[in-house]
Design a protein around this motif. Structure first.
Motif, PDB file in Angstrom:
ATOM      1  N   UNK A 526       0.806  -1.223   0.000  1.00 38.13           N
ATOM      2  CA  UNK A 526       0.000   0.000   0.000  1.00 38.13           C
ATOM      3  C   UNK A 526       0.842   1.277   0.000  1.00 38.13           C
ATOM      4  N   UNK A 527       2.119   1.151   0.243  1.00 37.87           N
ATOM      5  CA  UNK A 527       2.949   2.337   0.383  1.00 37.87           C
ATOM      6  C   UNK A 527       3.652   2.694  -0.930  1.00 37.87           C
ATOM      7  N   UNK A 528       3.719   3.981  -1.238  1.00 43.54           N
ATOM      8  CA  UNK A 528       4.423   4.391  -2.471  1.00 43.54           C
ATOM      9  C   UNK A 528       5.924   4.181  -2.343  1.00 43.54           C
ATOM     10  N   UNK A 529       6.550   3.910  -3.461  1.00 49.25           N
ATOM     11  CA  UNK A 529       7.993   3.689  -3.470  1.00 49.25           C
ATOM     12  C   UNK A 529       8.728   5.015  -3.311  1.00 49.25           C
ATOM     13  N   UNK A 530       9.928   4.920  -2.825  1.00 49.43           N
ATOM     14  CA  UNK A 530      10.807   6.084  -2.721  1.00 49.43           C
ATOM     15  C   UNK A 530      11.215   6.525  -4.120  1.00 49.43           C
ATOM     16  N   UNK A 531      11.153   7.807  -4.391  1.00 49.00           N
ATOM     17  CA  UNK A 531      11.483   8.335  -5.715  1.00 49.00           C
ATOM     18  C   UNK A 531      12.930   8.834  -5.713  1.00 49.00           C
ATOM     19  N   UNK A 532      13.718   8.308  -6.636  1.00 49.43           N
ATOM     20  CA  UNK A 532      15.101   8.756  -6.764  1.00 49.43           C
ATOM     21  C   UNK A 532      15.128  10.181  -7.303  1.00 49.43           C
ATOM     22  N   UNK A 533      15.705  11.122  -6.560  1.00 46.00           N
ATOM     23  CA  UNK A 533      15.694  12.521  -7.025  1.00 46.00           C
ATOM     24  C   UNK A 533      16.709  12.805  -8.120  1.00 46.00           C
ATOM     25  N   UNK A 534      17.636  11.871  -8.371  1.00 39.89           N
ATOM     26  CA  UNK A 534      18.709  12.119  -9.330  1.00 39.89           C
ATOM     27  C   UNK A 534      18.289  11.699 -10.733  1.00 39.89           C
ATOM     28  N   UNK A 535      18.174  12.678 -11.643  1.00 47.56           N
ATOM     29  CA  UNK A 535      17.822  12.397 -13.038  1.00 47.56           C
ATOM     30  C   UNK A 535      18.754  13.162 -13.979  1.00 47.56           C
ATOM     31  N   UNK A 536      20.057  12.935 -13.892  1.00 48.99           N
ATOM     32  CA  UNK A 536      20.991  13.698 -14.735  1.00 48.99           C
ATOM     33  C   UNK A 536      20.831  13.353 -16.204  1.00 48.99           C
ATOM     34  N   UNK A 537      21.109  14.323 -17.060  1.00 52.81           N
ATOM     35  CA  UNK A 537      20.930  14.129 -18.499  1.00 52.81           C
ATOM     36  C   UNK A 537      22.241  14.107 -19.269  1.00 52.81           C
ATOM     37  N   UNK A 538      23.367  14.374 -18.591  1.00 56.18           N
ATOM     38  CA  UNK A 538      24.625  14.442 -19.325  1.00 56.18           C
ATOM     39  C   UNK A 538      25.809  14.173 -18.387  1.00 56.18           C
ATOM     40  N   UNK A 539      26.978  13.997 -19.003  1.00 54.68           N
ATOM     41  CA  UNK A 539      28.235  13.977 -18.287  1.00 54.68           C
ATOM     42  C   UNK A 539      28.422  12.788 -17.377  1.00 54.68           C
ATOM     43  N   UNK A 540      29.364  12.951 -16.446  1.00 59.81           N
ATOM     44  CA  UNK A 540      29.706  11.858 -15.542  1.00 59.81           C
ATOM     45  C   UNK A 540      28.526  11.483 -14.658  1.00 59.81           C
ATOM     46  N   UNK A 541      27.707  12.441 -14.273  1.00 61.73           N
ATOM     47  CA  UNK A 541      26.541  12.136 -13.439  1.00 61.73           C
ATOM     48  C   UNK A 541      25.606  11.164 -14.156  1.00 61.73           C
ATOM     49  N   UNK A 542      25.419  11.373 -15.457  1.00 64.24           N
ATOM     50  CA  UNK A 542      24.587  10.454 -16.250  1.00 64.24           C
ATOM     51  C   UNK A 542      25.223   9.068 -16.284  1.00 64.24           C
ATOM     52  N   UNK A 543      26.529   9.013 -16.539  1.00 64.07           N
ATOM     53  CA  UNK A 543      27.241   7.738 -16.587  1.00 64.07           C
ATOM     54  C   UNK A 543      27.126   7.013 -15.254  1.00 64.07           C
ATOM     55  N   UNK A 544      27.299   7.750 -14.166  1.00 69.04           N
ATOM     56  CA  UNK A 544      27.224   7.155 -12.834  1.00 69.04           C
ATOM     57  C   UNK A 544      25.853   6.564 -12.568  1.00 69.04           C
TER      58      UNK A 544
END
Length: 590
Positions: A526-544
């Motif tokens: 019944x409980x909603x899942x935790x939403x990942x706040x990280x949604x990078x679109x480019x660079x090393x953050x995207x790769x990670x």
């Protein structure tokens, strides 16, 4: 030569009598090398992570000169090159976020440079595992020299002030018990020289690991950063690098299940950092191996905890060095060590112990009287951590908390924690279980060392100094307390930590090795899942986000693992790949 021949030729390129050799020699001659210099063999690279943005590693700049002298003494040609450097206190969002990037830097520099072997100069927490990971992947002969611990300092009447003494003062400052004058004085008193943390934190733990895996000379982990013995080790390391290149000692031959077991048993005996679990799994993965929680727990539970040093014990690292250093620890637990494994001096642990002299010393508990009959690191599992978690039993303030049940007080990320932890109206008591989530390798990103959740101010003022704390984050190796870390899967990867609510009952049983909640299947659904706040679109953050693995797989990138059956595909098999493709965390089976 073909491109493949150029890559495989290594230092032999400088001796080539054709155009390729000529051009290589021409450019070195421009740096001031002589005709004789540029024809020396083997060619040894020096991967130096010295940086003014990394105070722990700053001393490596001067040690590199001693390494070069050692290489020249054996007839080799030393060529120093820089890599990125990762500072534990200075790197944002966290040092682990850049560990894999540094490992790629090290790997590619070793692989693509015309060198026959390499000396790895590292020290701060993530530089050592990053260099080892990169060297194992490149698989050219490699020897390591770590930076060594910084000097012990003095603050007020404490003449043996170490970095772990800072954390209680920070807690006291939060509740108004440290004056402005003392706070300013503390700033100039803690670090009086370069080097790594001067207790058994992650840096010294990983220096010990480097010894046990056969990369660093036996006894090299503990001599001080600014001492003559460290300089002598640097020169000796240069000499051994020439020997390793001539003997073609490959890193993937050093990293075996036996050497990994030796390393973790020593970590367990030392009361070492929980971070070693992540790094050893990542190093193993570069050699096509997998350790797993079961092995970690078996090795720790069957190894005595014997090093009575801070932060979990009473003595200084200098005392452990006087007692014989890491070889003395190996001697103390020799019954569970594979003594035939190689050491960086070209010998084996059997031979190292045979020529060593180890006298009784209070920094190492005597036989029959260990600090604990089992190692300091405990691997936990349960419905709250289906793929595992870790707790460091060494240095726990309140042993009674090792079997504890209490109500959760949940914080969603570090900003939420900082805004509410000292709220006088926070619904918390000494029996509560503090939970910090969304700080794993995907959610933070990079698993920052924030798992050592501070005690709420109102409880601190009442004398509470330890509580059960849970997180998908990491914790500094210099910290202590009843803190459950690396909960896997993390909240941002759909783990059950993400659906907890304040007031839920949680039970920790260290003896049984369990951490669990008491939610029914109906409540879970019944409980909603935790939403990942990280949604990078480019660079090393995207790769990670796309390629990083969870803590139980070492937080490495899936495409860097040696075994293709482990890595998945080049489109990304890590949990982040599912989020990049619009993965629905609610559908993840828990």
């Amino acid at each position: 030569m073909s491109q493949r021949d150029l890559i495989q030729a290594g230092g032999a390129l400088f001796a080539d009598e054709g155009q390729d050799g000529l051009m290589h020699r021409i450019f070195l001659r421009g740096e001031g090398f002589s005709a004789d210099d540029v024809r020396k063999s083997p060619v040894i690279g020096i991967a130096n992570s010295s940086s003014e943005l990394n105070p722990c590693n700053a001393g490596l700049a001067s040690l590199a000169a001693e390494v070069k002298a050692g290489i020249r003494e054996e007839g080799g040609l030393p060529l120093e090159f820089p890599t990125i450097s990762i500072s534990e206190p200075f790197t944002r969002p966290t040092s682990l976020y850049l560990r894999n990037l540094m490992s790629m830097d090290v790997e590619e520099m070793i692989s693509s440079s015309p060198i026959d072997g390499v000396v790895l100069l590292g020290g701060c927490d993530k530089t050592v595992p990053a260099q080892l990971m990169g060297a194992v992947s490149a698989d050219k002969p490699a020897v390591m020299l770590t930076a060594g611990p910084r000097p012990v300092s003095c603050f007020k009447r404490n003449s043996e002030f170490t970095v772990d003494d800072v954390w209680p003062l920070c807690e006291s400052r939060r509740v108004g018990e440290v004056s402005d004058a003392d706070w300013l004085s503390l700033e100039g008193s803690v670090n009086t020289g370069v080097g790594t943390c001067n207790v058994m934190g992650t840096a010294t733990t990983m220096a010990a690991v480097a010894e046990m895996l056969g990369f660093a000379l036996p006894g090299s982990a503990l001599p001080p950063a600014n001492g003559a013995s460290r300089r002598e080790l640097a020169r000796a390391t240069g000499r051994r690098a020439v020997w390793a290149a001539r003997a073609d000692v490959k890193p993937q031959h050093l990293v075996t299940m036996k050497s990994l077991e030796n390393a973790f048993r020593v970590v367990s005996a030392l009361g070492g950092s929980t971070n070693a679990v992540i790094h050893l799994e990542a190093i193993a993965g570069r050699a096509g191996l997998r350790i797993g929680a079961e092995n970690f727990e078996h090795w720790s539970s069957s190894t005595e905890y014997v090093a009575n040093v801070r932060p979990g014990g009473a003595h200084l690292l200098a005392d452990l060095e006087k007692a014989g250093g890491i070889p003395a620890i190996v001697n103390r637990i020799r019954e569970v060590i594979h003594l035939s494994t190689p050491t960086a001096d070209g010998s084996t642990w059997q031979n190292v112990l045979a020529v060593g002299t180890f006298e009784d010393h209070p920094a190492i508990s005597s036989r029959g009287k260990p600090l604990s009959p089992r190692g300091a690191l405990v691997m936990l599992r349960g419905n709250l951590a289906p793929r595992g978690a870790v707790l460091k039993a060494a240095g726990i303030y309140n042993p009674a908390l090792q079997q504890h049940r209490g109500r959760a007080v949940v914080f969603n990320g570090i900003a939420d924690l900082n805004s509410r932890i000292d709220d006088p109206d926070l619904d918390v008591d000494a029996d509560s279980v503090l939970v910090l989530r969304g700080m794993g390798t995907l959610g933070a990103p990079g698993m920052p060392e924030v798992g050592h959740i501070p005690i709420p101010s109102k409880l601190h003022r009442a004398g509470v100094r330890d509580m059960v704390r849970l997180s998908d984050a990491r914790m500094s190796g210099t910290s202590t307390g009843t803190v459950v870390l690396h909960i896997t899967p993390e909240a941002a990867a759909g783990g059950p930590l993400g659906i907890l609510r304040s007031g839920d009952e949680i039970e920790l049983d260290v003896t049984a090795g369990t951490i669990r909640h008491f939610l029914t299947d109906t409540e879970l659904a019944s409980r909603p899942a935790f939403v990942n706040p990280q949604r990078p679109s480019r660079g090393f953050a995207w790769l990670h986000q796309r390629h990083v693995l969870q803590a139980d797989e070492g937080c490495d990138f899936d495409f860097l693992r040696h075994d293709p059956t482990v890595t998945g595909t080049d489109t990304g098999s890590g949990p982040g790949a599912r989020f990049a493709a619009g993965f629905d965390a609610q559908k993840m089976q828990i």
